[in-house]
Every structure is written in C-alpha cells, then in structure tokens.
Scaffold this active site. Structure first.
Site, PDB file in Angstrom:
ATOM      1  N   GLY A  35       0.658  -1.137   0.063  1.00 28.87           N
ATOM      2  CA  GLY A  35       0.075   0.092   0.201  1.00 28.87           C
ATOM      3  C   GLY A  35       0.844   1.296   0.119  1.00 28.87           C
ATOM      4  O   GLY A  35       2.022   1.335  -0.188  1.00 28.87           O
ATOM      5  N   HIS A  41       4.605   1.836  -7.970  1.00 29.80           N
ATOM      6  CA  HIS A  41       3.731   0.687  -8.011  1.00 29.80           C
ATOM      7  C   HIS A  41       2.714   0.827  -9.058  1.00 29.80           C
ATOM      8  O   HIS A  41       2.169  -0.384  -9.588  1.00 29.80           O
ATOM      9  CB  HIS A  41       2.845   0.859  -6.586  1.00 29.80           C
ATOM     10  N   GLY A 151       9.066  -5.037  -8.496  1.00 26.00           N
ATOM     11  CA  GLY A 151       9.906  -4.062  -9.022  1.00 26.00           C
ATOM     12  C   GLY A 151      11.108  -4.451  -8.950  1.00 26.00           C
ATOM     13  O   GLY A 151      11.647  -5.073  -7.978  1.00 26.00           O
ATOM     14  N   LYS A 153      13.453  -2.216  -8.176  1.00 22.96           N
ATOM     15  CA  LYS A 153      13.581  -1.308  -7.178  1.00 22.96           C
ATOM     16  C   LYS A 153      14.271  -2.258  -5.912  1.00 22.96           C
ATOM     17  O   LYS A 153      15.045  -1.866  -5.116  1.00 22.96           O
ATOM     18  CB  LYS A 153      12.346  -0.482  -6.760  1.00 22.96           C
ATOM     19  N   ASP A 154      13.331  -3.399  -5.636  1.00 21.99           N
ATOM     20  CA  ASP A 154      13.749  -4.207  -4.411  1.00 21.99           C
ATOM     21  C   ASP A 154      14.467  -5.515  -5.392  1.00 21.99           C
ATOM     22  O   ASP A 154      13.895  -6.697  -5.350  1.00 21.99           O
ATOM     23  CB  ASP A 154      12.680  -4.760  -3.765  1.00 21.99           C
ATOM     24  N   SER A 190       7.477   4.163  -0.715  1.00 27.92           N
ATOM     25  CA  SER A 190       6.761   4.732   0.344  1.00 27.92           C
ATOM     26  C   SER A 190       7.494   5.275   1.511  1.00 27.92           C
ATOM     27  O   SER A 190       7.036   6.156   2.192  1.00 27.92           O
ATOM     28  CB  SER A 190       5.880   3.619   0.718  1.00 27.92           C
TER      29      SER A 190
HETATM   30  P1  AMP Z   1       6.076  -2.212  -1.564  1.00 25.39           P
HETATM   31  O1  AMP Z   1       4.717  -1.758  -1.319  1.00 25.39           O
HETATM   32  O2  AMP Z   1       7.439  -1.333  -1.160  1.00 25.39           O
HETATM   33  O3  AMP Z   1       6.193  -3.675  -0.820  1.00 25.39           O
HETATM   34  O4  AMP Z   1       6.455  -2.613  -3.014  1.00 25.39           O
HETATM   35  C1  AMP Z   1       5.405  -3.346  -3.825  1.00 25.39           C
HETATM   36  C2  AMP Z   1       6.160  -3.770  -5.162  1.00 25.39           C
HETATM   37  O5  AMP Z   1       6.461  -2.400  -5.760  1.00 25.39           O
HETATM   38  C3  AMP Z   1       7.323  -4.455  -4.995  1.00 25.39           C
HETATM   39  O6  AMP Z   1       7.604  -5.295  -5.945  1.00 25.39           O
HETATM   40  C4  AMP Z   1       8.345  -3.303  -5.245  1.00 25.39           C
HETATM   41  O7  AMP Z   1       9.734  -3.676  -5.903  1.00 25.39           O
HETATM   42  C5  AMP Z   1       7.654  -2.228  -6.542  1.00 25.39           C
HETATM   43  N1  AMP Z   1       8.228  -0.915  -6.230  1.00 25.39           N
HETATM   44  C6  AMP Z   1       8.412  -0.160  -5.254  1.00 25.39           C
HETATM   45  N2  AMP Z   1       9.169   0.940  -5.394  1.00 25.39           N
HETATM   46  C7  AMP Z   1       9.076   1.051  -6.910  1.00 25.39           C
HETATM   47  C8  AMP Z   1       9.499   1.794  -7.818  1.00 25.39           C
HETATM   48  N3  AMP Z   1      10.132   3.271  -7.635  1.00 25.39           N
HETATM   49  N4  AMP Z   1       9.508   1.656  -9.297  1.00 25.39           N
HETATM   50  C9  AMP Z   1       9.291   0.331  -9.571  1.00 25.39           C
HETATM   51  N5  AMP Z   1       8.574  -0.841  -8.786  1.00 25.39           N
HETATM   52  C10 AMP Z   1       8.719  -0.415  -7.498  1.00 25.39           C
END
Ligand code: AMP
Length: 283
Positions: A35, A41, A151, A153-154, A190
């Site tokens: 979220g 996202h 992503g 990103k991770d 986030s």
């Molecule tokens: P999170 O809500 O932080 O667990 O992220 C959910 C998904 O969004 C994960 O697969 C992250 O790698 C991806 N994500 C987070 N930030 C980015 C970003 N800046 N660009 C692309 N994907 C992202």
C-alpha cells in the site's frame, strides 16, 4: 473513466472471484504491495494490465517481514487513496486481507529462502526475506496468478523470489519491472515520505553515486577502489551510515571482483537520518 475496483478481504470471497475468471479462461496477474501506492507501484499495475486479462493488487503490510525495531507501526497507510489510484489504472480486484485472515491462530509454517537471501539486505535484516518469501508464497496460492509483477527497485527480493519459484516449482512466472524515479533520480518509495525537506535534497545522491560507479565498472575500473570512493562520497553528501555498496552478479548476486564482461548489478543501502534507503542499477 475509472472503473470500480472490487475490494476483497476474505479468502473465501477471493476464491469465488478467481474461480469465475478461471472458468472463463482469463489469465490473472498479481501485483503484491504494502500500500501507500506511488507511481512506481502503478507502473507495475500498468505492466500487469498489458500481460494478463485480470489484475489483482494485494495490499498487505506484512508484519513478519519487519523486525521488532523496524517501522511497522509507522509504515504509511492510505487504503482509500490506494483504491482510487488503482481504479484509475484499471486494476480489477484489491486483495486486502487482515493480519488475522493471513495468519490465523495456529499459523506456524514458513518458507526458508535460499542463497540469494543470505547477505546484502539479509545481513542487515535477518528476518526480512523469510517473511517476504512466506507471504508471497501464500499470496501466490491464494490468488493463483499466471504471472506476478515485482519491481527491480527491490532487486534482491526479485532474485530471492525467482529462486523460490524455481526451487519449489511454483506454477507462475515472475516479471521484474524497471524502477520508477523522481525527476532528480531518487527511486520512488513509500519510505520517501519519512524524509525531512533537507534529507530529501540529499537523497538523489544515492542514485547519482551508484550510477557513476556502474559506469566506471562498465569501463573496467578497479571495483574495490571505486566502491570505497562511492561510500566516502555518500558520507560526505550527508548520509549518516552506509550499510553496503556492492557490485554483484546480476543473477546469482555472487560478489564480482573485476570489471569487463557479464551482467552485474550495483546495490546500495544507506541511512539518511532515521530513514533507510535502498537502490540499485545495472552495471
Ligand atoms: P512495497 O509496497 O514497497 O512492498 O512494493 C511493492 C512492489 O512495488 C515491489 O515489487 C516493489 O519492488 C515495487 N516498487 C516499489 N517502488 C518501486 C519503484 N520506484 N519502481 C518500480 N517498482 C517499485
């Protein structure tokens, strides 16, 4: 015009929806999130839209991937805002289980992630990938997607989950999507909401530093010397602590000592005040 998104909170209701889609031979994509959605996202949801007939976005702040001293309690939450954004990009269903629905009384099974989880983030957050792998395994069996979009990103998370899917023969394909950045290069996250305005000014230096390092590695520079210089320049820019700057094999995440041929990834984690930021680029 935005369509209405179905918000589902019980596994029984979720299975009813996915069974209807399966009966009609619709393919399903899952985008797992915690979220507090930003454009990074949403770029995953847009990609998922192109790859499958139906898109499920899960919103679940997973307690088991946070250590007791980490930011679970203050992690940003905005379900109504998230749902409006998801409607605008055409998600079909939001899977938003409670903690009790995800981990009912008596829950005690866990996935132990493989070698990709061992160091980097794994060294600084020892419980993290176990929590991520377990919840993703559950999400995959709850939603039964054909594909799941994560992503880059991770980046290490993507490697850990690819290894899990391969090793456990899970019947889905993972897709890694490029990192969305702010105009100044800062990776959207986030956790950027935690930064003070002064820290926000310093934050883009994280990407600038690893992008420059990656370019030098591609040109054959001495990796150890360049990594040491990158750490110094982050500290000089105002980062309080650099957990790691590493150049790794892009697939196995094994250490790489020399430049030249082969796909590599530069990965970084560093603290700005109370906020820990991570980023990575290809090298
Ligand atoms: P999170 O809500 O932080 O667990 O992220 C959910 C998904 O969004 C994960 O697969 C992250 O790698 C991806 N994500 C987070 N930030 C980015 C970003 N800046 N660009 C692309 N994907 C992202």
């Amino acid at each position: 015009m935005s369509k209405k998104v179905n918000i589902v909170r019980s596994l029984k209701a979720l299975r009813k929806e996915t069974a209807k889609w399966r009966y009609k031979k619709r393919s399903i994509a899952l985008v797992p999130t915690m979220g507090a959605l930003h454009d990074g996202h949403l770029s995953l949801v847009r990609l998922a839209r192109k790859k499958a007939d139906r898109v499920v976005v899960s919103i679940f702040v997973n307690p088991s991937q946070f250590a007791p001293h980490e930011d679970l309690a203050r992690y940003p939450r905005d379900e109504a805002g998230d749902v409006a954004k998801l409607a605008a990009v055409g998600a079909d269903l939001v899977w938003a289980p409670s903690v009790a629905e995800m981990y009912p009384d008596g829950f005690s099974t866990a996935v132990q992630p493989g070698s990709a989880a061992r160091d980097l983030e794994g060294a600084f957050r020892p419980q993290h990938f176990g929590g991520v792998a377990t919840v993703c395994c559950k999400l995959f069996s709850q939603v039964t997607p054909d594909i799941a979009v994560f992503g880059q990103k991770d980046y290490q998370q993507l490697c850990v989950l690819n290894q899990m899917v391969r090793d456990l023969n899970l019947p889905l394909k993972l897709i890694g999507a490029p990192t969305k950045r702010e105009p100044d290069g800062l990776a959207m996250s986030s956790r950027n909401a935690y930064l003070t305005s002064e820290e926000r000014q310093i934050a883009p230096k994280l990407h600038a530093t690893i992008a420059a390092l990656a370019e030098d590695v591609r040109a054959g520079a001495d990796i150890a010397a360049r990594v040491a210089a990158a750490k110094r320049s982050l500290l000089a820019a105002g980062f309080g602590k650099v957990d790691y700057v590493e150049v790794r094999d892009a697939e196995t995440l094994a250490p790489v000592e020399t430049g030249g041929q082969g796909a590599r990834r530069v990965l970084v984690a560093a603290w700005l005040g109370k906020t820990r930021l991570i980023d990575n680029v290809a090298a």
